[in-house]
Motif scaffolding. Structure first.
Motif, PDB file in Angstrom:
ATOM      1  N   VAL A 112     -11.128  52.358  30.589  1.00 28.04           N
ATOM      2  CA  VAL A 112     -10.108  51.742  29.719  1.00 28.04           C
ATOM      3  C   VAL A 112      -9.502  50.471  30.328  1.00 28.04           C
ATOM      4  O   VAL A 112      -9.122  50.440  31.499  1.00 28.04           O
ATOM      5  CB  VAL A 112      -8.974  52.757  29.425  1.00 28.04           C
ATOM      6  N   VAL A 113      -9.424  49.452  29.484  1.00 31.49           N
ATOM      7  CA  VAL A 113      -8.765  48.192  29.867  1.00 31.49           C
ATOM      8  C   VAL A 113      -7.713  47.907  28.796  1.00 31.49           C
ATOM      9  O   VAL A 113      -7.988  48.078  27.607  1.00 31.49           O
ATOM     10  CB  VAL A 113      -9.766  47.007  29.875  1.00 31.49           C
ATOM     11  N   HIS A 114      -6.542  47.502  29.230  1.00 27.74           N
ATOM     12  CA  HIS A 114      -5.530  47.062  28.266  1.00 27.74           C
ATOM     13  C   HIS A 114      -5.408  45.551  28.429  1.00 27.74           C
ATOM     14  O   HIS A 114      -5.054  45.074  29.507  1.00 27.74           O
ATOM     15  CB  HIS A 114      -4.183  47.744  28.557  1.00 27.74           C
ATOM     16  N   ALA A 115      -5.747  44.828  27.375  1.00 28.49           N
ATOM     17  CA  ALA A 115      -5.730  43.362  27.481  1.00 28.49           C
ATOM     18  C   ALA A 115      -4.860  42.785  26.372  1.00 28.49           C
ATOM     19  O   ALA A 115      -4.857  43.293  25.253  1.00 28.49           O
ATOM     20  CB  ALA A 115      -7.150  42.823  27.350  1.00 28.49           C
ATOM     21  N   ILE A 116      -4.105  41.757  26.728  1.00 30.02           N
ATOM     22  CA  ILE A 116      -3.300  41.080  25.706  1.00 30.02           C
ATOM     23  C   ILE A 116      -3.777  39.619  25.617  1.00 30.02           C
ATOM     24  O   ILE A 116      -3.547  38.826  26.518  1.00 30.02           O
ATOM     25  CB  ILE A 116      -1.784  41.156  26.043  1.00 30.02           C
ATOM     26  N   PRO A 117      -4.473  39.322  24.535  1.00 27.78           N
ATOM     27  CA  PRO A 117      -4.981  37.955  24.358  1.00 27.78           C
ATOM     28  C   PRO A 117      -4.067  37.127  23.452  1.00 27.78           C
ATOM     29  O   PRO A 117      -3.031  37.630  23.009  1.00 27.78           O
ATOM     30  CB  PRO A 117      -6.321  38.190  23.650  1.00 27.78           C
ATOM     31  N   ASN A 118      -4.459  35.899  23.176  1.00 25.49           N
ATOM     32  CA  ASN A 118      -3.752  35.123  22.145  1.00 25.49           C
ATOM     33  C   ASN A 118      -4.790  34.507  21.198  1.00 25.49           C
ATOM     34  O   ASN A 118      -5.989  34.538  21.478  1.00 25.49           O
ATOM     35  CB  ASN A 118      -2.812  34.079  22.766  1.00 25.49           C
ATOM     36  N   THR A 119      -4.318  33.959  20.081  1.00 27.41           N
ATOM     37  CA  THR A 119      -5.277  33.531  19.051  1.00 27.41           C
ATOM     38  C   THR A 119      -6.226  32.401  19.494  1.00 27.41           C
ATOM     39  O   THR A 119      -7.319  32.312  18.921  1.00 27.41           O
ATOM     40  CB  THR A 119      -4.551  33.140  17.738  1.00 27.41           C
ATOM     41  N   PRO A 120      -5.898  31.548  20.476  1.00 28.22           N
ATOM     42  CA  PRO A 120      -6.899  30.548  20.896  1.00 28.22           C
ATOM     43  C   PRO A 120      -8.200  31.149  21.445  1.00 28.22           C
ATOM     44  O   PRO A 120      -9.156  30.419  21.728  1.00 28.22           O
ATOM     45  CB  PRO A 120      -6.145  29.730  21.961  1.00 28.22           C
ATOM     46  N   MET A 127      -5.649  32.834  26.549  1.00 24.05           N
ATOM     47  CA  MET A 127      -5.010  33.240  27.805  1.00 24.05           C
ATOM     48  C   MET A 127      -4.852  34.749  27.679  1.00 24.05           C
ATOM     49  O   MET A 127      -4.183  35.236  26.766  1.00 24.05           O
ATOM     50  CB  MET A 127      -3.656  32.541  27.936  1.00 24.05           C
ATOM     51  N   ILE A 128      -5.521  35.471  28.572  1.00 20.99           N
ATOM     52  CA  ILE A 128      -5.609  36.917  28.412  1.00 20.99           C
ATOM     53  C   ILE A 128      -5.067  37.618  29.652  1.00 20.99           C
ATOM     54  O   ILE A 128      -5.512  37.345  30.773  1.00 20.99           O
ATOM     55  CB  ILE A 128      -7.096  37.337  28.203  1.00 20.99           C
ATOM     56  N   GLY A 129      -4.113  38.519  29.440  1.00 27.04           N
ATOM     57  CA  GLY A 129      -3.627  39.358  30.543  1.00 27.04           C
ATOM     58  C   GLY A 129      -4.370  40.673  30.477  1.00 27.04           C
ATOM     59  O   GLY A 129      -4.536  41.234  29.392  1.00 27.04           O
ATOM     60  N   ALA A 130      -4.838  41.168  31.627  1.00 30.34           N
ATOM     61  CA  ALA A 130      -5.610  42.412  31.595  1.00 30.34           C
ATOM     62  C   ALA A 130      -5.138  43.376  32.676  1.00 30.34           C
ATOM     63  O   ALA A 130      -4.914  42.986  33.821  1.00 30.34           O
ATOM     64  CB  ALA A 130      -7.100  42.112  31.786  1.00 30.34           C
ATOM     65  N   LEU A 162       2.561  43.219  31.032  1.00 28.64           N
ATOM     66  CA  LEU A 162       1.780  42.856  29.838  1.00 28.64           C
ATOM     67  C   LEU A 162       2.666  42.469  28.647  1.00 28.64           C
ATOM     68  O   LEU A 162       2.301  41.612  27.853  1.00 28.64           O
ATOM     69  CB  LEU A 162       0.854  43.998  29.414  1.00 28.64           C
ATOM     70  N   GLY A 163       3.839  43.116  28.535  1.00 29.94           N
ATOM     71  CA  GLY A 163       4.748  42.823  27.418  1.00 29.94           C
ATOM     72  C   GLY A 163       5.199  41.368  27.461  1.00 29.94           C
ATOM     73  O   GLY A 163       5.072  40.618  26.478  1.00 29.94           O
ATOM     74  N   THR A 164       5.711  40.953  28.627  1.00 31.88           N
ATOM     75  CA  THR A 164       6.179  39.565  28.764  1.00 31.88           C
ATOM     76  C   THR A 164       4.994  38.609  28.670  1.00 31.88           C
ATOM     77  O   THR A 164       5.092  37.527  28.080  1.00 31.88           O
ATOM     78  CB  THR A 164       6.910  39.384  30.112  1.00 31.88           C
ATOM     79  N   PHE A 165       3.875  39.028  29.230  1.00 31.40           N
ATOM     80  CA  PHE A 165       2.658  38.212  29.139  1.00 31.40           C
ATOM     81  C   PHE A 165       2.316  37.944  27.666  1.00 31.40           C
ATOM     82  O   PHE A 165       2.039  36.822  27.254  1.00 31.40           O
ATOM     83  CB  PHE A 165       1.494  38.956  29.807  1.00 31.40           C
ATOM     84  N   GLY A 166       2.390  39.023  26.887  1.00 32.18           N
ATOM     85  CA  GLY A 166       2.074  38.915  25.454  1.00 32.18           C
ATOM     86  C   GLY A 166       3.045  37.989  24.740  1.00 32.18           C
ATOM     87  O   GLY A 166       2.660  37.267  23.819  1.00 32.18           O
ATOM     88  N   GLY A 170       1.072  35.151  23.829  1.00 35.02           N
ATOM     89  CA  GLY A 170       0.693  35.557  22.474  1.00 35.02           C
ATOM     90  C   GLY A 170       1.617  35.033  21.386  1.00 35.02           C
ATOM     91  O   GLY A 170       1.149  34.668  20.312  1.00 35.02           O
ATOM     92  N   CYS A 171       2.933  35.002  21.667  1.00 32.84           N
ATOM     93  CA  CYS A 171       3.875  34.523  20.630  1.00 32.84           C
ATOM     94  C   CYS A 171       4.031  33.009  20.686  1.00 32.84           C
ATOM     95  O   CYS A 171       4.247  32.364  19.654  1.00 32.84           O
ATOM     96  CB  CYS A 171       5.263  35.150  20.820  1.00 32.84           C
TER      97      CYS A 171
END
Ligand code: NAP
Length: 258
Positions: A112-120, A127-130, A162-166, A170-171
């Protein structure tokens, strides 16, 4: 390599486009399951991937992305888990759960990997945090990084970041979109045609970001390099400060992260 997708809304479709753009996989190697709104069927007509009606095809996928809404992700994972092949890699880009919760939903045979990407990611400049499950074998981690790096820059982070990363990665594209629109509105007000204004603003942002990345210079130093004494830029900077620009941006991050 076959890749499965569960959920192809804004984020899922952005990742699918990035993977196809880079020819990392062909449409025949992509198996996508959508929800009930018909979004994924419309996307399939455009991109030509394989539609998954249920989860059967997951057994042939080495990597599985899940990009459903946060509220249903664990429930959907439990439903899909029996179809996942042993040693396959699950990359959840959904918010609202931990690696441990996802691991419990799919069982210990899945990495399992939890990754937070953004639309680019759709143009391979994401920019992806994993965050990786504890004890994930190096080969599985390498494989996960290989696919994520096709979509953009990847930073391994502690899961609690990951939350702040997102929020920041992401926002902020939405904050930057508003900034671009506002800059273009200003240019239009000064007489520039709108289409030209959007082109100028987008390229200026791209160039400024590239300069910051390539020189690794502090943003303040880069700003100082544009503001000559008594010049027009410092007058613009003063106008931004007078209107609380920095605080507005900091507060946007705080509110989005709350
Ligand atoms: N958007 C971003 O920039 C971003 C960034 C980082 C992380 N995320 C996270 O990524 C996740 C998805 O976000 P989003 O913006 O892409 O949301 P979204 O546009 O609402 O997409 C979610 C998709 O999941 C589908 N879905 C629902 N139930 C399903 C099921 N049982 N099987 C397969 N697909 C199902 C929905 O399909 P139907 O509409 O057809 O029901 C919908 O297209 C969220 O958890 C979000 O927090 C988003």
């Amino acid at each position: 390599m076959n890749i499965g997708f569960i959920g192809a809304g804004h984020m899922g479709s952005a990742m699918i486009k990035g993977l196809l753009n880079a020819s990392f996989v062909s449409p025949e190697q992509l198996f996508v399951k959508g929800g009930s709104s018909g979004t994924v069927e419309a996307l399939q007509k455009e991109l030509g991937f394989q539609l998954m009606q249920d989860y059967q095809e997951l057994k042939d996928c080495q990597i599985i992305f899940i990009a459903t809404g946060a509220k249903i992700v664990l429930e959907v994972l439990k439903e899909a888990a029996p179809f996942m092949a042993k040693e396959s890699i699950l990359i959840s880009v959904a918010t609202g759960h931990t690696v441990k919760e996802a691991q419990a939903a799919v069982g210990k045979d899945i990495h399992v990997v939890h990754a937070i990407p953004n639309t680019p990611v759709s143009v391979n400049e994401g920019m992806i945090g994993a965050a990786f499950a504890e004890g994930m074998p190096a080969s599985a981690k390498e494989q996960a990084l290989k696919v994520l790096e096709v979509l953009g820059k990847v930073e391994e982070v502690n899961e609690n970041l990951l939350g702040t990363f997102g929020t920041v990665a992401g926002c902020s594209p939405a904050f930057v979109d508003i900034f671009m629109e506002a800059l273009a509105d200003g240019a239009v007000m000064e007489g520039m045609p709108r289409a030209l204004a959007y082109d100028v603003v987008a390229q200026m942002l791209l160039g400024s970001a590239k300069l910051a990345i390539e020189t690794q210079r502090h943003p303040g130093e880069l700003k100082d390099g544009v503001t000559s004494p008594g010049g027009s830029t410092i007058k613009g900077v003063a106008a931004l400060e007078k209107n609380g620009f920095r605080y507005a941006v900091m507060d946007a991050v705080k509110q989005a992260n709350s």
